[in-house]
Design an enzyme around this catalytic site. Structure first.
Site, PDB file in Angstrom:
ATOM      1  N   ASP A 245       0.814  -1.353  -0.056  1.00 12.09           N
ATOM      2  CA  ASP A 245      -0.012   0.178  -0.174  1.00 12.09           C
ATOM      3  C   ASP A 245       0.900   1.266   0.137  1.00 12.09           C
ATOM      4  OD1 ASP A 245      -3.399  -0.096   0.955  1.00 12.09           O
ATOM      5  OD2 ASP A 245      -2.541   1.972   0.748  1.00 12.09           O
ATOM      6  N   ASN A 246       0.381   2.266  -0.409  1.00 11.31           N
ATOM      7  CA  ASN A 246       1.013   3.605  -0.524  1.00 11.31           C
ATOM      8  C   ASN A 246       0.381   4.572   0.433  1.00 11.31           C
ATOM      9  OD1 ASN A 246      -1.309   4.432  -1.791  1.00 11.31           O
ATOM     10  ND2 ASN A 246      -0.253   5.694  -3.275  1.00 11.31           N
TER      11      ASN A 246
ATOM     12  N   GLY B 290       2.081  -8.022 -15.289  1.00 10.72           N
ATOM     13  CA  GLY B 290       3.784  -8.279 -15.609  1.00 10.72           C
ATOM     14  C   GLY B 290       4.087  -9.190 -14.463  1.00 10.72           C
TER      15      GLY B 290
ATOM     16  N   TYR C  41     -11.615   7.325 -12.812  1.00  5.04           N
ATOM     17  CA  TYR C  41     -12.065   6.012 -12.254  1.00  5.04           C
ATOM     18  C   TYR C  41     -12.595   4.983 -13.121  1.00  5.04           C
ATOM     19  CZ  TYR C  41     -13.677   2.813  -8.338  1.00  5.04           C
ATOM     20  OH  TYR C  41     -13.768   2.090  -7.568  1.00  5.04           O
TER      21      TYR C  41
ATOM     22  N   TYR D 187      -3.888  -9.564 -21.218  1.00  7.15           N
ATOM     23  CA  TYR D 187      -2.850 -10.559 -20.555  1.00  7.15           C
ATOM     24  C   TYR D 187      -3.232 -12.087 -20.958  1.00  7.15           C
ATOM     25  CZ  TYR D 187       0.912  -7.142 -19.602  1.00  7.15           C
ATOM     26  OH  TYR D 187       1.778  -6.374 -19.611  1.00  7.15           O
TER      27      TYR D 187
HETATM   28  P1  NAD Z   1      -9.868   2.351  -0.317  1.00 10.61           P
HETATM   29  O1  NAD Z   1      -9.605   3.740  -0.514  1.00 10.61           O
HETATM   30  O2  NAD Z   1     -10.139   2.183   1.209  1.00 10.61           O
HETATM   31  O3  NAD Z   1      -8.714   1.465  -0.486  1.00 10.61           O
HETATM   32  C1  NAD Z   1      -7.707   1.561  -1.638  1.00 10.61           C
HETATM   33  C2  NAD Z   1      -6.462   1.241  -1.113  1.00 10.61           C
HETATM   34  O4  NAD Z   1      -5.505   1.362  -2.108  1.00 10.61           O
HETATM   35  C3  NAD Z   1      -6.008   2.262   0.203  1.00 10.61           C
HETATM   36  O5  NAD Z   1      -5.192   1.446   0.979  1.00 10.61           O
HETATM   37  C4  NAD Z   1      -4.756   3.074  -0.745  1.00 10.61           C
HETATM   38  O6  NAD Z   1      -4.013   3.788   0.141  1.00 10.61           O
HETATM   39  C5  NAD Z   1      -4.474   2.116  -1.783  1.00 10.61           C
HETATM   40  N1  NAD Z   1      -3.908   2.866  -2.973  1.00 10.61           N
HETATM   41  C6  NAD Z   1      -4.372   3.791  -3.610  1.00 10.61           C
HETATM   42  N2  NAD Z   1      -3.531   4.033  -4.822  1.00 10.61           N
HETATM   43  C7  NAD Z   1      -2.441   3.315  -4.520  1.00 10.61           C
HETATM   44  C8  NAD Z   1      -1.202   2.980  -5.277  1.00 10.61           C
HETATM   45  N3  NAD Z   1      -0.890   3.779  -6.349  1.00 10.61           N
HETATM   46  N4  NAD Z   1      -0.309   2.285  -5.161  1.00 10.61           N
HETATM   47  C9  NAD Z   1      -0.602   1.331  -3.766  1.00 10.61           C
HETATM   48  N5  NAD Z   1      -1.510   1.659  -3.152  1.00 10.61           N
HETATM   49  C10 NAD Z   1      -2.589   2.520  -3.380  1.00 10.61           C
HETATM   50  O7  NAD Z   1     -11.028   1.749  -0.878  1.00 10.61           O
HETATM   51  P2  NAD Z   1     -11.818   0.350  -0.940  1.00 10.61           P
HETATM   52  O8  NAD Z   1     -13.131   0.591  -0.687  1.00 10.61           O
HETATM   53  O9  NAD Z   1     -11.135  -0.630  -0.246  1.00 10.61           O
HETATM   54  O10 NAD Z   1     -11.474  -0.153  -2.435  1.00 10.61           O
HETATM   55  C11 NAD Z   1     -10.608  -1.381  -2.724  1.00 10.61           C
HETATM   56  C12 NAD Z   1     -10.651  -1.674  -4.163  1.00 10.61           C
HETATM   57  O11 NAD Z   1     -12.100  -2.054  -4.498  1.00 10.61           O
HETATM   58  C13 NAD Z   1     -10.534  -0.505  -5.203  1.00 10.61           C
HETATM   59  O12 NAD Z   1      -9.918  -0.780  -6.316  1.00 10.61           O
HETATM   60  C14 NAD Z   1     -11.956   0.031  -5.566  1.00 10.61           C
HETATM   61  O13 NAD Z   1     -11.960   0.615  -6.695  1.00 10.61           O
HETATM   62  C15 NAD Z   1     -12.718  -1.229  -5.507  1.00 10.61           C
HETATM   63  N6  NAD Z   1     -14.084  -1.088  -5.351  1.00 10.61           N
HETATM   64  C16 NAD Z   1     -14.612  -0.835  -4.026  1.00 10.61           C
HETATM   65  C17 NAD Z   1     -15.891  -0.504  -3.755  1.00 10.61           C
HETATM   66  C18 NAD Z   1     -16.544  -0.114  -2.658  1.00 10.61           C
HETATM   67  O14 NAD Z   1     -17.791  -0.105  -2.615  1.00 10.61           O
HETATM   68  N7  NAD Z   1     -15.833  -0.124  -1.620  1.00 10.61           N
HETATM   69  C19 NAD Z   1     -16.819  -0.676  -5.021  1.00 10.61           C
HETATM   70  C20 NAD Z   1     -16.484  -1.058  -6.300  1.00 10.61           C
HETATM   71  C21 NAD Z   1     -14.983  -1.384  -6.562  1.00 10.61           C
END
Ligand code: NAD
Ligand code: UDP
Length: 310
Positions: free
Chosen positions: A32-33, A101, A144, A158
């Site tokens: 995570d970042n 990759g 998004y 891929y």
């Molecule tokens: P969140 O924002 O809590 O979690 C996303 C995580 O990704 C965070 O910990 C963030 O720090 C990390 N992150 C962001 N950019 C990054 C990068 N460049 N490099 C490394 N880490 C990075 O959101 P969430 O609700 O836990 O969502 C998780 C995934 O599920 C996402 O891909 C989101 O698109 C998908 N999603 C979530 C929902 C929902 O309702 N929660 C719905 C559809 C899809």
């Protein structure tokens, strides 16, 4: 024991996934970042001998020997993904390329956290996986939606070109403990506002609908999808088909918190989808999956969580 990489593992969904994978006896590497994720989401896992944290950004390559990759890294709430839209596209697209990759190199199986947002403001209701969507490619949500659509394309490419074993899950609105209180999504906003006695911010007339699933149901579906035979790639909708207007959601939250908050109406953000509800026939058939937690039960647990942190 499998070795599993979870990108975005310190976020809301990622932290629940890491916990579940560890409980099932796997080794978990959480990458995570910390853009929207927090160490506090996974601090309770830190002493686990098979849990590792890595601070890394998926837009740059990463190498590790693993059996499976869950690619969740990406901000998910509109206020967060619109904060730096170029970075959001990079995270989805370059993140997918880097993780695919890696999967190709180490022969890992890889799952992409896609979203119901790939359907945009849908003209088909409920949405099936075969629906191509209705997305504005230059609107405020495009960074998004289109980033996630391109990631799906990359996953399929891929798979077809390099035989990478892929799984695509289309996640519908999910809520539960460890959502960030300032994350801006409707469930966390309304609960925090209700608990603090503040006005409930209703965007538009509140007649737009969403289908909300509790986090535990989602994690179950995600793991079942990862464990399907290699010839099944998805995409698969995972969501709760119960459909509610935002006014109904606000009423439930006011009732369950016993709040005196009143609802105020504010402008509807541009391109805000009017309706959303998953068709989950495919998940039922292939994964033998369906959600078990009702909105009332899930809200109760989520309200208890927010009470404990604010
Ligand atoms: P969140 O924002 O809590 O979690 C996303 C995580 O990704 C965070 O910990 C963030 O720090 C990390 N992150 C962001 N950019 C990054 C990068 N460049 N490099 C490394 N880490 C990075 O959101 P969430 O609700 O836990 O969502 C998780 C995934 O599920 C996402 O891909 C989101 O698109 C998908 N999603 C979530 C929902 C929902 O309702 N929660 C719905 C559809 C899809
Ligand atoms: N919404 C609202 N008040 C808020 C936050 C969101 O009325 O304080 C509305 C928003 O306009 C949308 C719905 O709730 O119609 C769901 O918003 P969210 O950001 O949670 O999810 P998404 O729009 O990405 O499905």
């Amino acid at each position: 024991m499998k070795s599993i990489l979870v990108t975005g593992g310190a976020g809301f969904l990622g932290s629940h996934l890491c916990e579940r994978l560890l409980n099932e006896g796997n080794e978990v590497i959480c990458l995570d970042n910390y853009f929207t994720g927090q160490k506090s989401n996974v601090v309770h896992l830190m002493n686990h001998p098979y849990f590792e944290m890595v601070r890394h950004d998926v837009t740059t390559p990463f190498f590790v020997e693993v059996d499976e990759i869950y690619n969740l890294a990406c901000p998910a709430s509109p206020i967060h993904y619109q904060y730096n839209p170029i970075k959001t596209v990079k995270t989805s697209v370059m993140g997918a390329i880097n993780m695919l990759g890696l999967a190709k190199r180490v022969k890992a199986k890889i799952l992409q956290a896609s979203t119901s947002e790939v359907y945009g403001d849908p003209e088909q209701h409920p949405q099936t996986e075969s629906y191509w969507g209705h997305v504005n490619p230059i609107g405020p949500r495009a960074c998004y939606d289109e980033g996630k659509r391109c990631a799906e394309t990359l996953f399929v490419n891929y798979h077809q070109q390099n035989d990478v074993r892929i799984k695509i899950i289309r996640i519908f609105n999910t809520y539960g403990p460890r959502m960030h209180p300032n994350d801006g999504r409707v469930v966390s906003n309304f609960i925090v506002q209700a608990l603090q006695g503040k006005d409930i911010t209703m965007y538009g007339d509140g007649m737009q609908t969403r289908s909300f699933q509790y986090v535990d149901d989602l994690i179950e579906g995600m793991i079942r999808l990862m464990n399907t035979p290699d010839d099944f790639t998805g995409p698969v909708n995972i969501g709760n088909p119960g459909e509610f207007t935002m006014l109904e959601l606000a009423q439930k939250i006011i009732e369950q918190t016993g709040s005196a908050s009143k609802i105020i109406f504010m402008p509807l953000p541009a391109d805000d989808p009017m309706q959303r509800k998953p068709d989950i026939s495919l998940a039922k058939k292939v994964l033998d999956w369906e959600p078990h937690v009702s909105l009332d039960q899930g809200l109760e647990k989520t309200i208890a969580y927010f009470k404990s942190i604010i």
